[in-house]
Design an enzyme around this catalytic site. Structure first.
Site, mmCIF file in Angstrom:
data_model
loop_
_atom_site.group_PDB
_atom_site.id
_atom_site.type_symbol
_atom_site.label_atom_id
_atom_site.label_comp_id
_atom_site.label_asym_id
_atom_site.label_seq_id
_atom_site.Cartn_x
_atom_site.Cartn_y
_atom_site.Cartn_z
ATOM 1 C CE LYS A 89 12.765 -2.772 9.516
ATOM 2 N NZ LYS A 89 12.260 -3.275 8.232
ATOM 3 C CD GLN A 110 5.020 -1.047 10.300
ATOM 4 O OE1 GLN A 110 4.219 -1.616 9.576
ATOM 5 N NE2 GLN A 110 5.783 -1.699 11.154
ATOM 6 C CE LYS A 113 2.286 -2.755 13.773
ATOM 7 N NZ LYS A 113 1.991 -3.809 12.797
ATOM 8 C CE LYS A 125 2.807 -3.162 5.629
ATOM 9 N NZ LYS A 125 3.137 -3.985 6.788
ATOM 10 N N GLY A 164 9.109 -7.949 4.868
ATOM 11 C CA GLY A 164 8.010 -8.716 4.284
ATOM 12 C C GLY A 164 6.670 -8.330 4.883
ATOM 13 C CG ASP A 165 2.351 -7.086 5.324
ATOM 14 O OD1 ASP A 165 2.362 -7.016 6.559
ATOM 15 O OD2 ASP A 165 1.300 -7.031 4.676
ATOM 16 C CB THR A 208 4.947 -11.264 13.654
ATOM 17 O OG1 THR A 208 5.903 -10.511 12.919
ATOM 18 C CG2 THR A 208 3.680 -10.451 13.824
ATOM 19 C CG ASN A 239 5.982 -15.093 9.029
ATOM 20 O OD1 ASN A 239 5.915 -14.124 9.786
ATOM 21 N ND2 ASN A 239 7.024 -15.889 9.013
ATOM 22 C CB SER A 377 12.512 -5.692 11.370
ATOM 23 O OG SER A 377 11.945 -6.647 10.522
HETATM 24 P P1 NDP Z 1 1.175 -14.423 4.875
HETATM 25 O O1 NDP Z 1 1.053 -14.054 3.456
HETATM 26 O O2 NDP Z 1 2.317 -15.272 5.307
HETATM 27 O O3 NDP Z 1 -0.173 -15.127 5.392
HETATM 28 C C1 NDP Z 1 -1.415 -14.519 5.264
HETATM 29 C C2 NDP Z 1 -2.464 -15.533 5.672
HETATM 30 O O4 NDP Z 1 -3.733 -14.892 5.708
HETATM 31 C C3 NDP Z 1 -2.602 -16.671 4.675
HETATM 32 O O5 NDP Z 1 -2.997 -17.827 5.356
HETATM 33 C C4 NDP Z 1 -3.719 -16.160 3.752
HETATM 34 O O6 NDP Z 1 -4.428 -17.186 3.083
HETATM 35 C C5 NDP Z 1 -4.617 -15.480 4.759
HETATM 36 N N1 NDP Z 1 -5.415 -14.453 4.132
HETATM 37 C C6 NDP Z 1 -5.009 -13.419 3.361
HETATM 38 N N2 NDP Z 1 -6.063 -12.696 2.945
HETATM 39 C C7 NDP Z 1 -7.148 -13.279 3.484
HETATM 40 C C8 NDP Z 1 -8.540 -13.016 3.420
HETATM 41 N N3 NDP Z 1 -9.021 -11.970 2.720
HETATM 42 N N4 NDP Z 1 -9.393 -13.838 4.096
HETATM 43 C C9 NDP Z 1 -8.915 -14.873 4.785
HETATM 44 N N5 NDP Z 1 -7.598 -15.196 4.888
HETATM 45 C C10 NDP Z 1 -6.746 -14.405 4.220
HETATM 46 O O7 NDP Z 1 1.174 -13.035 5.686
HETATM 47 P P2 NDP Z 1 1.691 -12.738 7.165
HETATM 48 O O8 NDP Z 1 1.430 -13.909 8.035
HETATM 49 O O9 NDP Z 1 3.051 -12.165 7.069
HETATM 50 O O10 NDP Z 1 0.735 -11.525 7.575
HETATM 51 C C11 NDP Z 1 -0.558 -11.737 8.150
HETATM 52 C C12 NDP Z 1 -1.019 -10.454 8.817
HETATM 53 O O11 NDP Z 1 -0.081 -10.082 9.830
HETATM 54 C C13 NDP Z 1 -1.148 -9.240 7.911
HETATM 55 O O12 NDP Z 1 -2.198 -8.422 8.372
HETATM 56 C C14 NDP Z 1 0.171 -8.524 8.127
HETATM 57 O O13 NDP Z 1 0.092 -7.153 7.814
HETATM 58 C C15 NDP Z 1 0.367 -8.754 9.598
HETATM 59 N N6 NDP Z 1 1.727 -8.600 10.085
HETATM 60 C C16 NDP Z 1 2.742 -9.349 9.576
HETATM 61 C C17 NDP Z 1 4.020 -9.236 10.090
HETATM 62 C C18 NDP Z 1 5.127 -10.127 9.657
HETATM 63 O O14 NDP Z 1 6.194 -10.078 10.305
HETATM 64 N N7 NDP Z 1 4.960 -10.953 8.655
HETATM 65 C C19 NDP Z 1 4.333 -8.232 11.115
HETATM 66 C C20 NDP Z 1 3.165 -7.548 11.649
HETATM 67 C C21 NDP Z 1 1.934 -7.719 11.109
HETATM 68 P P3 NDP Z 1 -3.955 -17.675 1.614
HETATM 69 O O15 NDP Z 1 -2.824 -18.618 1.843
HETATM 70 O O16 NDP Z 1 -5.173 -18.302 1.054
HETATM 71 O O17 NDP Z 1 -3.543 -16.433 0.877
#
Ligand code: NDP
Length: 445
Positions: A89, A110, A113, A125, A164-165, A208, A239, A377
């Protein structure tokens, strides 16, 4: 040389150039020394060697055609890391920075976690170096269909359940699910984060971010403290960041800054989340727009400066290594009290050192703090299997209970081994113990 150090050295030699994977493995393995010392039988069973080698690594070609008729080829990945306690997962990430090292670091994290959630899910992943930015809906659909046309043969509701991620949200999960259903002729819970009209769970989208705030709130409660009136920084605006901001604001925090990958906005009056949601979720535009729409706020190009803004609570929710040692030192100097990670591995090893060595900083690492997403999830999987649909209140209450339990589990695991207050050790140890026990029970597989 200790068993842990030998495994770590071998891992680096046998997986050259995989720097993110080395970083995650180093952070995890070094903290497991006390458990390994208490269980000499693990070395004989080569437990750590097996734990750090994925059960299966799938690499594939993803060809697709853009709106001008040009053919593109991206790389597709699925790392099925460990299925000792349940089906693989873990999310799919679509971002140009994706490579095998990134997917393996995420997969390794993961495993622990997922174990911490207390639910029966193994670790995996996947993703692609595809960049969804600037692509039309049709191009996104074409890519997702091509990606699933290979991935479908490796996943299944009881085998491997992606989600998603970064770069994979509701739209992408919809296209991926549609193609899976078309090829397999099965309407099953093979992906989570699905839309509510086709088997998704209420509160999954928010989980999250909400979970991150719930576990932080529990750490605060145990210290007679709360979010009320706390100046807070939430990095990112995707997200995780959006729903962390929402829940923190609901609990009385004042969120003053957020960013996207171009730069940050600072709003001393408190971020207006409806404006962020409109820009990011509806228009898919840049955060810079916020400053043009909200008087009194400002936009600064570049991300790093966000960590120099004084705050009580820092919630990094964007991406790996977004806080380096220097940024961590700035946060500590400015009096940060709580750092809780919404993103995966947002702090470099140097930054973790700074937080761990600072007096009066509570540092909650990602694998505990952001486990609410995958936990929900797993709740979505349970609803799919049972053909049930729980209310938002029911899911939210379960999520909250899971996060509170995680806090107390990592707290007591750290204490049990004499490292009270060290939640990095607590999370790694508590997550590892269950996986190790299951792996030992299964024999050499
Ligand atoms: P999204 O794609 O929804 O959002 C990512 C955000 O981070 C965007 O605002 C993006 O900006 C920004 N970002 C990406 N790369 C960079 C960078 N190099 N420097 C600065 N800002 C950056 O992803 P999520 O919110 O889903 O995921 C965010 C983090 O949380 C990740 O590490 C993910 O692995 C982790 N995570 C997510 C989960 C989930 O349920 N979604 C669960 C557990 C962990 P821009 O819009 O410019 O791309």
């Amino acid at each position: 040389m200790s068993y842990v150090q030998r495994v770590l050295d071998d891992l680096k030699a046998r997986n050259p150039g995989e720097k993110e994977f080395h970083q995650a493995a180093t952070e995890i393995l070094l903290t497991l020394e006390p458990v390994i010392n208490a269980h000499p039988e693990y070395e004989k069973a080569a437990l750590l060697e097996r734990f750090t080698e994925p059960e299966r690594t799938i690499l594939f070609r993803v060809p697709w055609v853009d709106d001008n008729g040009n053919v593109h080829v991206n790389k597709g990945y699925r790392v099925q890391f460990n299925s000792a306690i349940g089906p693989y997962k873990g999310g799919l990430r679509f971002h140009p920075s994706v490579n095998l090292s990134v997917i393996k670091f995420l997969g390794l994290e993961q495993i622990l976690k997922n174990s911490l959630t207390g639910l029966p899910i193994g670790g995996g992943k996947g993703g692609s170096d595809f960049d969804p930015k600037g692509k039309s809906d049709r191009e996104i659909m074409a890519f997702c269909q091509s990606f699933m046309t290979e991935l479908f043969r490796h996943i299944g509701a009881d085998t491997d359940v992606p989600a998603g991620d970064i770069g994979v949200g509701a739209r992408e999960v919809g296209y991926l699910f549609g193609q899976y259903k078309r090829i397999r002729d099965e309407h099953v819970g093979v992906l989570t984060g699905r839309g509510l009209s086709y088997g998704g769970s209420l509160v999954r989208k928010e989980a999250t971010g909400f979970g991150l705030v719930y576990i932080t709130a529990e750490a605060m409660r145990m210290r007679g403290d709360s979010f009320e009136g706390k100046t807070t920084i939430v990095s990112g605006s995707g997200n995780v960041a959006i729903y962390a901001c929402q829940k923190a604001q609901e609990l009385g925090a004042k969120v003053v800054a957020m960013y996207d990958s171009n730069g940050y906005v600072y709003d001393p009056n408190g971020i207006q989340l409806d404006v962020i949601k409109q820009i990011k979720e509806v228009e898919r535009a840049r955060i810079k727009e916020y400053a043009a729409r909200v008087p009194g706020s400002k936009y600064v190009e570049g991300c790093k400066g966000i960590w120099t803004i004084p705050c009580d609570v820092a919630l990094p929710c964007a991406t790996q290594n977004e806080i380096d040692g220097e940024s961590a030192a700035a946060l500590v100097k400015n009096g940060v009290k709580y750092v809780a990670e919404g993103a995966n591995m947002p702090s470099t090893l140097d930054a973790i050192d700074v937080f761990q060595n600072a007096k009066n900083v509570v540092y909650l690492p990602a694998k505990a703090a952001n486990a609410g997403g995958v936990a929900t999830s797993a709740l979505e999987m349970a609803q799919s299997s049972g053909r049930l649909f729980w209310s938002a209140e029911e899911v939210d209450a379960k999520l909250k209970t899971i996060m509170v339990n995680i806090y107390h589990n990592i707290e007591s695991a750290a204490k049990r081994y004499g490292f009270e207050g060290n939640y990095v050790m607590g999370a790694n140890i508590a997550g590892f113990e269950k996986v190790a026990e299951a792996m030992m029970a299964h024999g050499i597989v």
